[in-house]
Design an enzyme around this catalytic site. Structure first.
Site, PDB file in Angstrom:
ATOM      1  N   GLU A   1      41.730 -15.069  20.389  1.00  0.00           N
ATOM      2  CA  GLU A   1      43.089 -15.014  19.830  1.00  0.00           C
ATOM      3  C   GLU A   1      44.032 -16.005  20.490  1.00  0.00           C
ATOM      4  O   GLU A   1      43.947 -16.264  21.681  1.00  0.00           O
ATOM      5  CB  GLU A   1      43.681 -13.606  19.977  1.00  0.00           C
ATOM      6  CG  GLU A   1      42.877 -12.510  19.312  1.00  0.00           C
ATOM      7  CD  GLU A   1      42.752 -12.653  17.794  1.00  0.00           C
ATOM      8  OE1 GLU A   1      43.493 -13.463  17.196  1.00  0.00           O
ATOM      9  OE2 GLU A   1      41.912 -11.946  17.220  1.00  0.00           O
ATOM     10  N   GLY A   2      44.953 -16.517  19.712  1.00  0.00           N
ATOM     11  CA  GLY A   2      45.918 -17.486  20.204  1.00  0.00           C
ATOM     12  C   GLY A   2      47.120 -16.849  20.894  1.00  0.00           C
ATOM     13  O   GLY A   2      47.293 -15.625  20.905  1.00  0.00           O
ATOM     14  N   PHE A   3      47.951 -17.707  21.435  1.00  0.00           N
ATOM     15  CA  PHE A   3      49.087 -17.289  22.256  1.00  0.00           C
ATOM     16  C   PHE A   3      50.043 -16.343  21.524  1.00  0.00           C
ATOM     17  O   PHE A   3      50.498 -15.349  22.070  1.00  0.00           O
ATOM     18  CB  PHE A   3      49.850 -18.552  22.700  1.00  0.00           C
ATOM     19  CG  PHE A   3      50.960 -18.297  23.664  1.00  0.00           C
ATOM     20  CD1 PHE A   3      50.687 -18.011  24.991  1.00  0.00           C
ATOM     21  CD2 PHE A   3      52.285 -18.345  23.257  1.00  0.00           C
ATOM     22  CE1 PHE A   3      51.714 -17.779  25.900  1.00  0.00           C
ATOM     23  CE2 PHE A   3      53.321 -18.117  24.155  1.00  0.00           C
ATOM     24  CZ  PHE A   3      53.028 -17.834  25.473  1.00  0.00           C
TER      25      PHE A   3
ATOM     26  N   THR B   1      51.134 -17.271  13.251  1.00  0.00           N
ATOM     27  CA  THR B   1      51.929 -16.424  14.144  1.00  0.00           C
ATOM     28  C   THR B   1      52.907 -17.281  14.955  1.00  0.00           C
ATOM     29  O   THR B   1      53.930 -16.786  15.415  1.00  0.00           O
ATOM     30  CB  THR B   1      51.032 -15.613  15.106  1.00  0.00           C
ATOM     31  OG1 THR B   1      50.159 -16.511  15.794  1.00  0.00           O
ATOM     32  CG2 THR B   1      50.203 -14.590  14.354  1.00  0.00           C
TER      33      THR B   1
HETATM   34  C1  LIG Z   1      43.221 -19.982  12.790  1.00  0.00           C
HETATM   35  C2  LIG Z   1      43.961 -19.008  13.655  1.00  0.00           C
HETATM   36  O1  LIG Z   1      45.157 -19.589  14.073  1.00  0.00           O
HETATM   37  C3  LIG Z   1      46.009 -18.776  14.819  1.00  0.00           C
HETATM   38  O2  LIG Z   1      47.078 -19.620  15.209  1.00  0.00           O
HETATM   39  P1  LIG Z   1      48.609 -19.404  14.885  1.00  0.00           P
HETATM   40  O3  LIG Z   1      48.771 -18.068  14.273  1.00  0.00           O
HETATM   41  O4  LIG Z   1      49.132 -20.562  14.130  1.00  0.00           O
HETATM   42  O5  LIG Z   1      49.379 -19.534  16.288  1.00  0.00           O
HETATM   43  P2  LIG Z   1      48.871 -19.327  17.783  1.00  0.00           P
HETATM   44  O6  LIG Z   1      48.136 -18.075  17.883  1.00  0.00           O
HETATM   45  O7  LIG Z   1      49.975 -19.483  18.707  1.00  0.00           O
HETATM   46  O8  LIG Z   1      47.833 -20.497  18.055  1.00  0.00           O
HETATM   47  C4  LIG Z   1      48.138 -21.825  17.819  1.00  0.00           C
HETATM   48  C5  LIG Z   1      48.269 -22.620  19.147  1.00  0.00           C
HETATM   49  O9  LIG Z   1      48.186 -24.019  18.824  1.00  0.00           O
HETATM   50  C6  LIG Z   1      49.193 -24.745  19.496  1.00  0.00           C
HETATM   51  N1  LIG Z   1      50.218 -25.134  18.536  1.00  0.00           N
HETATM   52  C7  LIG Z   1      50.331 -24.777  17.226  1.00  0.00           C
HETATM   53  N2  LIG Z   1      51.426 -25.337  16.670  1.00  0.00           N
HETATM   54  C8  LIG Z   1      52.029 -26.053  17.633  1.00  0.00           C
HETATM   55  C9  LIG Z   1      53.225 -26.874  17.670  1.00  0.00           C
HETATM   56  O10 LIG Z   1      53.952 -27.020  16.704  1.00  0.00           O
HETATM   57  N3  LIG Z   1      53.524 -27.451  18.851  1.00  0.00           N
HETATM   58  C10 LIG Z   1      52.741 -27.302  19.963  1.00  0.00           C
HETATM   59  N4  LIG Z   1      53.132 -27.900  21.087  1.00  0.00           N
HETATM   60  N5  LIG Z   1      51.617 -26.554  19.962  1.00  0.00           N
HETATM   61  C11 LIG Z   1      51.276 -25.939  18.815  1.00  0.00           C
HETATM   62  C12 LIG Z   1      49.776 -23.785  20.520  1.00  0.00           C
HETATM   63  O11 LIG Z   1      49.024 -23.829  21.697  1.00  0.00           O
HETATM   64  C13 LIG Z   1      49.610 -22.431  19.823  1.00  0.00           C
HETATM   65  O12 LIG Z   1      49.674 -21.341  20.683  1.00  0.00           O
HETATM   66  C14 LIG Z   1      45.287 -18.297  16.055  1.00  0.00           C
HETATM   67  O13 LIG Z   1      46.040 -17.314  16.700  1.00  0.00           O
HETATM   68  C15 LIG Z   1      43.973 -17.662  15.718  1.00  0.00           C
HETATM   69  O14 LIG Z   1      43.266 -17.436  16.908  1.00  0.00           O
HETATM   70  C16 LIG Z   1      43.146 -18.590  14.845  1.00  0.00           C
HETATM   71  O15 LIG Z   1      42.750 -19.722  15.593  1.00  0.00           O
END
Ligand SMILES: C[C@@H]1O[C@H](OP(=O)(O)OP(=O)(O)OC[C@H]2O[C@@H](n3cnc4c(=O)[nH]c(N)nc43)[C@H](O)[C@@H]2O)[C@@H](O)[C@H](O)[C@@H]1O
Length: 410
Positions: free
Chosen positions: A32-34, A369
Site C-alpha cells: 500500500e502507498g503512503f 488517494t
Molecule cells: C495503483 C495504486 O496506486 C495507489 O496510489 P495513490 O492512491 O495514487 O496514492 P499513494 O498511495 O500516495 O501512492 C502514490 C505515491 O506516488 C508518489 N506520487 C504520486 N503522485 C505524486 C506527485 O504528484 N508528486 C510527488 N512528488 N509524488 C507523487 C508518492 O510517493 C505517493 O505516495 C497506491 O496506494 C496503491 O498501492 C497502488 O499502487
C-alpha cells in the site's frame, strides 16, 4: 486523591498493571502507498482513542520503510523514517496519545512485542455482511518461528533484525475497527499488542465529525509546510493572508465554512502517472488531452499559472508543458539536492500536496488517494467545493463523472 493514588501503588499488582499505559502498534499491507496508509492511521487512531475511555493506551506510529513508490536511489535509505519527518506529532496528540516506534523500544526496555495479531478475511468468503471476528488458522503468514529465540520473526517496519514477537496469531475479521475494542480489553492483557494488516478493518463511521477530527489533527510537519509556503510566495504569488488560508494554531480551533478560503491565483493539478498509466488505464488521459483540459479550466477561471504535481518522469512533464504552450506559466516544485536528502520522496510528495491544497482551483486524478488527501485538506481550509472536487478524464470518457464530494463535518 493523593492517598488514593498511594493506596493503588501499594495495592494489588493487577491494579498497577492496569494503570500503566498499554501500547497499540499496527502495520499495513506492504504494497500500500503512503496516502492509503494515512487513512489506516485514522481508523486505528479512532480505535485507540476509544480504548482510552477504559484505561491509558498509546498508539505507536509505524515507521515508514521501503514504500513501493519511493524509487529514488540517491537520497540515502528510505527506511525506518519516523513520523515526525512528515507530520506534526503535537497536533496528532491533540486527538490521541502517540509515540514513535523508537521511543516505544526505549520505554519497552526489551526488543519484543508481546502479541501480534495478523488480520485476514474469512477463508470461505462471505455472502452476507455481518460484524464478526474469530481466531483462525493463518491463510498466509509472513511471520516465522525462530526456534533459537523461541520468538516470532517478522518485518517489523524494517526493524526485522532487532525486534521479535512473543506470540503471533491470525484473526479473521469482517467489520469496523471498533470491533477490536472488546477483544483488546477483555481477551488480552498484553502490554504491547500489534495489529498487522490493519487495513482489513474499516472506518467506524466514514465521514462523520470524529473522522474529520482525526483528519484535521494529521497536520504536516512545519518544515515541509514552510518549504511549500516559500514556493507559493516566490513563484505563485500566493500567501495565506491574501489567499484567506491562514490556519489556527490548533486544529481544534479551525472551523471554516465553504468559500472562506480563496486560494492562490493558480490552477493546481495532481497528474498521477507512473503505475497508474497501466493499472487505471481508463482514467488516465493522454498528456495532450490532459493539457487541453488544463488550458480550458485555466481559461474559464482566468488563471494564468498552472502548478503541476506529478509522479511522471521529467520527459513526460516536459511534453505536457509543451502541449500547454506559452499562454500559461507552468510550474513544478523542484527540490534541492539537500531537501531530497533531508525529506526523501515522501517529504517531496507532501510539499506537492501542500501546494495543491492552496490553489484557487484544484483538479485531481480519479481514484488516487493522493488526490483525495488534497481534497480533504482543502475542505479543512474552507474552499468552495466547486474549486476542489474536480478531476481529469480520459478522452474516451464522455460522461467524465466528477469526484464524490466528501464534505467536512464538525
Ligand atoms: C495503483 C495504486 O496506486 C495507489 O496510489 P495513490 O492512491 O495514487 O496514492 P499513494 O498511495 O500516495 O501512492 C502514490 C505515491 O506516488 C508518489 N506520487 C504520486 N503522485 C505524486 C506527485 O504528484 N508528486 C510527488 N512528488 N509524488 C507523487 C508518492 O510517493 C505517493 O505516495 C497506491 O496506494 C496503491 O498501492 C497502488 O499502487
Amino acid at each position: 486523591e493523593h492517598s488514593e493514588h498511594e493506596h493503588d501503588l501499594n495495592g494489588a499488582s493487577e491494579d498497577l498493571k492496569y494503570r500503566e499505559p498499554r501500547y497499540l502498534l499496527y502495520d499495513v499491507n506492504p504494497g500500500e502507498g503512503f496516502n492509503l496508509r494515512r487513512d489506516v492511521y485514522m481508523r486505528i487512531a479512532v480505535l485507540v482513542r476509544s480504548l482510552n475511555e477504559d484505561g491509558p493506551w498509546t498508539l505507536v506510529l509505524p515507521p515508514w520503510s521501503r514504500l513501493y513508490h519511493w524509487r529514488s536511489r540517491d537520497v540515502g535509505p528510505q527506511e525506518r523514517i519516523p513520523w515526525s519527518l512528515f507530520f506534526d506529532l503535537d497536533s496528532l496528540r491533540e486527538f490521541v496519545p502517540v509515540m514513535e516506534f523508537h521511543e516505544f523500544l526505549e520505554v519497552n526496555k526489551k526488543n519484543t512485542i508481546d502479541e501480534v495479531y495478523y488480520l485476514q478475511h474469512y477463508k470461505e468468503g462471505w455472502d452476507k455482511w455481518e460484524e464478526k471476528m474469530d481466531k483462525r488458522p493463518c491463510i498466509t503468514n509472513p511471520y516465522d518461528w525462530n526456534p533459537e529465540s523461541q520468538h516470532w520473526y517478522g518485518w517489523f517496519f524494517g526493524y526485522n533484525d532487532e525486534v521479535e514477537a512473543l506470540k503471533m496469531e491470525c484473526i479473521s475479521v469482517m467489520g469496523h475497527a471498533g470491533i477490536l475494542k472488546p477483544f483488546l480489553l477483555k481477551n488480552t492483557s498484553a502490554r504491547s499488542v500489534m495489529l498487522d494488516r490493519a487495513e482489513t478493518v474499516l472506518h467506524d463511521r466514514y465521514g462523520d465529525a470524529v473522522f474529520w477530527q482525526v483528519r484535521r489533527s494529521m497536520r504536516f510537519s512545519k518544515q515541509l509546510r514552510d518549504i511549500g509556503d516559500a514556493f507559493r510566495a516566490e513563484f505563485l504569488d500566493s500567501t495565506d493572508a491574501k489567499d484567506k488560508t491562514v490556519v489556527e494554531k490548533s486544529w481544534k480551533n479551525m472551523k471554516r465554512k465553504h468559500g472562506d478560503a480563496l486560494g492562490g491565483p493558480y490552477l493546481a493539478v495532481h497528474l498521477r502517472r507512473a503505475d497508474f498509466v497501466r493499472v487505471r488505464e481508463k482514467d488516465v488521459p493522454s498528456l495532450k488531452f490532459a493539457a487541453k483540459q488544463l488550458k480550458d479550466l485555466a481559461e474559464k477561471h482566468s488563471l494564468n499559472k498552472i502548478f503541476v504535481a506529478t509522479d511522471a518522469p521529467m520527459d513526460e512533464y516536459k511534453l505536457l508543458k509543451g502541449y500547454i504552450g506559452d499562454s500559461y506559466e507552468v510550474f513544478k516544485f523542484e527540490p534541492t539536492k539537500q531537501m531530497r536528502k533531508d525529506f526523501k520522496d515522501g517529504g517531496v510528495a507532501i510539499i506537492d500536496q501542500w501546494i495543491c491544497a492552496h490553489a484557487r482551483l484544484f483538479v485531481g486524478t480519479r481514484e488516487s488517494t493522493f488526490s483525495f488527501r488534497i481534497q480533504d485538506e482543502r475542505e479543512i481550509l474552507g474552499f468552495n467545493p466547486d474549486m476542489t472536487f474536480n478531476r481529469l478524464c480520459h478522452e474516451k470518457d464522455k460522461k467524465c463523472e466528477q469526484p464524490t464530494r466528501w464534505h467536512i463535518e464538525y
